[in-house]
Design a protein around this motif. Structure first.
Motif, PDB file in Angstrom:
ATOM      1  N   ASP A 137       0.969  -1.185   0.085  1.00  0.00           N
ATOM      2  CA  ASP A 137       0.350   0.422  -0.180  1.00  0.00           C
ATOM      3  C   ASP A 137       1.028   0.924  -0.344  1.00  0.00           C
ATOM      4  OD1 ASP A 137      -2.354  -0.941  -0.004  1.00  0.00           O
ATOM      5  OD2 ASP A 137      -2.484  -1.473   1.747  1.00  0.00           O
ATOM      6  N   GLU A 138       1.716   1.004  -0.148  1.00  0.00           N
ATOM      7  CA  GLU A 138       2.880   2.128   0.187  1.00  0.00           C
ATOM      8  C   GLU A 138       3.068   3.038  -1.274  1.00  0.00           C
ATOM      9  OE1 GLU A 138       6.919   1.946   1.690  1.00  0.00           O
ATOM     10  OE2 GLU A 138       6.240   0.127   3.433  1.00  0.00           O
ATOM     11  N   LEU A 139       3.049   4.446  -1.525  1.00  0.00           N
ATOM     12  CA  LEU A 139       3.651   5.053  -2.585  1.00  0.00           C
ATOM     13  C   LEU A 139       4.642   4.522  -3.315  1.00  0.00           C
ATOM     14  CD1 LEU A 139       1.610   7.781  -2.340  1.00  0.00           C
ATOM     15  CD2 LEU A 139       0.946   6.056  -3.745  1.00  0.00           C
ATOM     16  N   HIS A 140       6.314   3.845  -4.487  1.00  0.00           N
ATOM     17  CA  HIS A 140       6.683   4.568  -4.562  1.00  0.00           C
ATOM     18  C   HIS A 140       7.413   5.996  -4.373  1.00  0.00           C
ATOM     19  CE1 HIS A 140      10.417   4.990  -7.518  1.00  0.00           C
ATOM     20  NE2 HIS A 140      10.458   4.065  -7.886  1.00  0.00           N
ATOM     21  N   PRO A 141       9.274   5.614  -3.895  1.00  0.00           N
ATOM     22  CA  PRO A 141       9.140   7.492  -3.600  1.00  0.00           C
ATOM     23  C   PRO A 141       9.152   8.260  -4.389  1.00  0.00           C
ATOM     24  CG  PRO A 141      10.326   5.064  -3.578  1.00  0.00           C
ATOM     25  CD  PRO A 141       9.631   5.164  -4.076  1.00  0.00           C
ATOM     26  N   MET A 142       8.755   8.028  -5.947  1.00  0.00           N
ATOM     27  CA  MET A 142       8.227   8.894  -7.082  1.00  0.00           C
ATOM     28  C   MET A 142       6.909   9.196  -7.314  1.00  0.00           C
ATOM     29  SD  MET A 142      10.060  10.983  -9.565  1.00  0.00           S
ATOM     30  CE  MET A 142      11.293  10.528 -10.656  1.00  0.00           C
ATOM     31  N   GLN A 143       5.872   8.683  -7.263  1.00  0.00           N
ATOM     32  CA  GLN A 143       4.797   8.683  -6.552  1.00  0.00           C
ATOM     33  C   GLN A 143       4.418   9.465  -5.483  1.00  0.00           C
ATOM     34  OE1 GLN A 143       3.131   4.850  -6.584  1.00  0.00           O
ATOM     35  NE2 GLN A 143       1.646   5.424  -8.043  1.00  0.00           N
ATOM     36  N   GLN A 144       5.145   9.517  -4.384  1.00  0.00           N
ATOM     37  CA  GLN A 144       5.327  10.062  -3.023  1.00  0.00           C
ATOM     38  C   GLN A 144       5.702  11.183  -3.367  1.00  0.00           C
ATOM     39  OE1 GLN A 144       3.772   8.857   0.048  1.00  0.00           O
ATOM     40  NE2 GLN A 144       3.792  10.988   0.364  1.00  0.00           N
ATOM     41  N   ALA A 145       6.969  11.246  -4.372  1.00  0.00           N
ATOM     42  CA  ALA A 145       7.314  13.651  -4.116  1.00  0.00           C
ATOM     43  C   ALA A 145       5.442  13.934  -4.980  1.00  0.00           C
ATOM     44  CB  ALA A 145       8.845  12.751  -5.024  1.00  0.00           C
ATOM     45  N   PHE A 146       5.658  13.273  -6.053  1.00  0.00           N
ATOM     46  CA  PHE A 146       4.761  13.488  -7.448  1.00  0.00           C
ATOM     47  C   PHE A 146       3.140  14.086  -5.913  1.00  0.00           C
ATOM     48  CE2 PHE A 146       6.932  12.736 -11.039  1.00  0.00           C
ATOM     49  CZ  PHE A 146       6.090  13.652 -11.687  1.00  0.00           C
ATOM     50  N   ARG A 147       3.122  13.803  -5.344  1.00  0.00           N
ATOM     51  CA  ARG A 147       1.726  13.867  -3.873  1.00  0.00           C
ATOM     52  C   ARG A 147       2.354  15.285  -3.154  1.00  0.00           C
ATOM     53  NH1 ARG A 147      -0.348  10.084   0.689  1.00  0.00           N
ATOM     54  NH2 ARG A 147      -2.205  11.208   1.360  1.00  0.00           N
ATOM     55  N   ASP A 148       3.706  14.845  -2.798  1.00  0.00           N
ATOM     56  CA  ASP A 148       3.731  15.662  -1.949  1.00  0.00           C
ATOM     57  C   ASP A 148       4.290  16.415  -1.855  1.00  0.00           C
ATOM     58  OD1 ASP A 148       3.954  13.833   0.096  1.00  0.00           O
ATOM     59  OD2 ASP A 148       5.920  13.642   0.296  1.00  0.00           O
ATOM     60  N   ARG A 187      -2.083  18.947 -19.054  1.00  0.00           N
ATOM     61  CA  ARG A 187      -3.996  20.122 -19.798  1.00  0.00           C
ATOM     62  C   ARG A 187      -3.568  21.482 -18.394  1.00  0.00           C
ATOM     63  NH1 ARG A 187      -4.796  14.990 -21.703  1.00  0.00           N
ATOM     64  NH2 ARG A 187      -5.033  14.952 -23.771  1.00  0.00           N
ATOM     65  N   CYS A 188      -3.411  20.963 -17.780  1.00  0.00           N
ATOM     66  CA  CYS A 188      -3.869  21.748 -16.166  1.00  0.00           C
ATOM     67  C   CYS A 188      -2.064  22.463 -16.282  1.00  0.00           C
ATOM     68  CB  CYS A 188      -4.005  21.013 -14.816  1.00  0.00           C
ATOM     69  SG  CYS A 188      -5.282  19.459 -14.838  1.00  0.00           S
ATOM     70  N   THR A 189      -0.981  22.121 -17.213  1.00  0.00           N
ATOM     71  CA  THR A 189      -0.162  23.171 -16.819  1.00  0.00           C
ATOM     72  C   THR A 189       0.852  23.119 -15.333  1.00  0.00           C
ATOM     73  OG1 THR A 189      -1.303  25.556 -16.250  1.00  0.00           O
ATOM     74  CG2 THR A 189      -1.229  24.681 -18.471  1.00  0.00           C
ATOM     75  N   GLY A 190       0.933  22.518 -14.444  1.00  0.00           N
ATOM     76  CA  GLY A 190       1.528  21.900 -13.436  1.00  0.00           C
ATOM     77  C   GLY A 190       2.659  21.943 -13.409  1.00  0.00           C
ATOM     78  N   TYR A 191       3.420  22.196 -14.675  1.00  0.00           N
ATOM     79  CA  TYR A 191       4.719  21.963 -14.857  1.00  0.00           C
ATOM     80  C   TYR A 191       6.153  22.157 -14.148  1.00  0.00           C
ATOM     81  CZ  TYR A 191       3.003  20.898 -20.083  1.00  0.00           C
ATOM     82  OH  TYR A 191       2.598  20.492 -20.630  1.00  0.00           O
ATOM     83  N   GLN A 192       5.541  23.567 -13.308  1.00  0.00           N
ATOM     84  CA  GLN A 192       6.609  23.425 -12.142  1.00  0.00           C
ATOM     85  C   GLN A 192       6.337  22.722 -11.409  1.00  0.00           C
ATOM     86  OE1 GLN A 192       9.680  25.941 -12.809  1.00  0.00           O
ATOM     87  NE2 GLN A 192       9.599  25.639 -10.381  1.00  0.00           N
ATOM     88  N   ASN A 193       5.419  22.465 -10.361  1.00  0.00           N
ATOM     89  CA  ASN A 193       5.832  21.234  -9.462  1.00  0.00           C
ATOM     90  C   ASN A 193       5.739  19.936  -9.995  1.00  0.00           C
ATOM     91  OD1 ASN A 193       5.241  22.829  -7.684  1.00  0.00           O
ATOM     92  ND2 ASN A 193       2.798  23.124  -7.705  1.00  0.00           N
ATOM     93  N   ILE A 194       5.555  19.790 -11.256  1.00  0.00           N
ATOM     94  CA  ILE A 194       5.899  18.080 -11.539  1.00  0.00           C
ATOM     95  C   ILE A 194       7.609  18.739 -11.917  1.00  0.00           C
ATOM     96  CG2 ILE A 194       6.013  17.143 -14.144  1.00  0.00           C
ATOM     97  CD1 ILE A 194       3.557  17.730 -14.474  1.00  0.00           C
ATOM     98  N   VAL A 195       7.992  19.119 -12.034  1.00  0.00           N
ATOM     99  CA  VAL A 195       9.434  19.474 -12.517  1.00  0.00           C
ATOM    100  C   VAL A 195      10.245  19.398 -10.277  1.00  0.00           C
ATOM    101  CG1 VAL A 195      11.520  20.283 -12.819  1.00  0.00           C
ATOM    102  CG2 VAL A 195       9.764  20.697 -14.358  1.00  0.00           C
ATOM    103  N   LYS A 196       9.446  19.787  -9.601  1.00  0.00           N
ATOM    104  CA  LYS A 196      10.142  19.856  -8.403  1.00  0.00           C
ATOM    105  C   LYS A 196       9.305  18.730  -7.680  1.00  0.00           C
ATOM    106  CE  LYS A 196       8.157  22.332  -5.058  1.00  0.00           C
ATOM    107  NZ  LYS A 196       6.777  23.697  -4.620  1.00  0.00           N
ATOM    108  N   SER A 197       9.064  18.007  -8.366  1.00  0.00           N
ATOM    109  CA  SER A 197       7.969  16.394  -7.678  1.00  0.00           C
ATOM    110  C   SER A 197       9.338  15.070  -8.701  1.00  0.00           C
ATOM    111  CB  SER A 197       7.338  15.990  -8.178  1.00  0.00           C
ATOM    112  OG  SER A 197       5.835  16.750  -8.371  1.00  0.00           O
ATOM    113  N   VAL A 198      10.069  15.586  -9.427  1.00  0.00           N
ATOM    114  CA  VAL A 198      10.900  14.549 -10.017  1.00  0.00           C
ATOM    115  C   VAL A 198      12.714  14.955  -9.099  1.00  0.00           C
ATOM    116  CG1 VAL A 198      12.148  13.845 -12.060  1.00  0.00           C
ATOM    117  CG2 VAL A 198       9.829  14.222 -12.355  1.00  0.00           C
ATOM    118  N   ILE A 199      12.491  15.778  -9.098  1.00  0.00           N
ATOM    119  CA  ILE A 199      13.749  16.062  -8.824  1.00  0.00           C
ATOM    120  C   ILE A 199      14.192  15.395  -7.189  1.00  0.00           C
ATOM    121  CG2 ILE A 199      15.048  18.532  -7.224  1.00  0.00           C
ATOM    122  CD1 ILE A 199      14.778  20.072  -9.522  1.00  0.00           C
TER     123      ILE A 199
END
Length: 157
Positions: A82-93, A135-147
Motif C-alpha cells: 500500500d506504500e507509494l513508490h518514492p516518485m509517486q510520493q514526491a508527486f503527492r507531496d 493540460r492543467c499546466t502543472g509543469y513547475q510542480n511536476i519538475v519539483k516532484s521529479v527532483i
C-alpha cells in the motif's frame, strides 16, 4: 495472434488482432486502466509505459511488437504494498498532479530519466518530459516532484 510477454512481473499470454495498439491491449483487454489514452497520436504522453526498460508511448506501439517483451505500467510502481513508490510520493507531496490524467505517463517517463541520470537538473527534466503534456499546466510542480522523487530514490538505494 497469440503474444506472450511479462507484464508487471507476471507472465502473460493473450490473443490480439495485428492492428491492436499496446495501449488498447493494456487498458481494454488486461484492465490496467492506469495507462491513460489522451490522443491516440503519440502527442500527449499519458500512455507512457516501460517496454524492455525504456519509456514508450504505448499508443504508438502495436501490441504484437511486445511479444517476448518486459512491460511495466504505472500499476507496477507500488507493487503489492500500500506504500507509494518514492516518485509517486514526491508527486503527492509537491503537488505534481492536479487532475491526474497526465500523471501515469509523467511518472513512467520520470522514472526512465532517473534510471539514466539519478540526479537530473531542472533543464534535463524539462527536456526529458517534453513529450508529455499536462493540460492543467502543472509543469513547475511536476519538475519539483521529479527532483524530490529522484532524491528520495537515491536515499533509498
Amino acid at each position: 495472434m497469440k503474444i506472450s510477454f511479462v507484464l508487471n512481473d507476471r507472465p502473460t499470454t493473450v490473443e490480439a488482432e495485428p492492428s491492436t495498439l499496446l495501449s488498447d491491449l493494456i487498458r481494454e483487454d488486461l484492465s490496467l486502466t492506469g495507462t491513460h489514452v489522451g490522443c491516440d497520436t503519440s502527442q500527449c504522453g499519458a500512455c507512457v509505459v516501460h517496454l524492455n526498460g525504456d519509456s514508450v508511448k504505448s499508443c504508438s506501439v502495436l501490441a504484437v511488437a511486445a511479444d517476448g517483451a518486459d512491460i511495466r505500467t504505472v500499476e507496477s510502481l507500488s507493487g503489492l504494498t500500500d506504500e507509494l513508490h518514492p516518485m509517486q510520493q514526491a508527486f503527492r507531496d509537491n503537488h505534481g498532479l492536479q487532475c491526474g490524467f497526465c500523471t501515469p505517463g509523467m511518472l513512467m517517463a520520470a522514472l526512465d530519466l532517473v534510471k539514466h541520470n539519478p540526479d537530473p537538473d531542472e533543464a534535463e527534466i524539462r527536456e526529458w518530459l517534453e513529450g508529455n503534456i499536462c493540460r492543467c499546466t502543472g509543469y513547475q510542480n511536476i519538475v519539483k516532484s521529479v527532483i524530490a522523487g529522484a532524491a528520495a530514490m537515491r536515499q533509498s538505494s
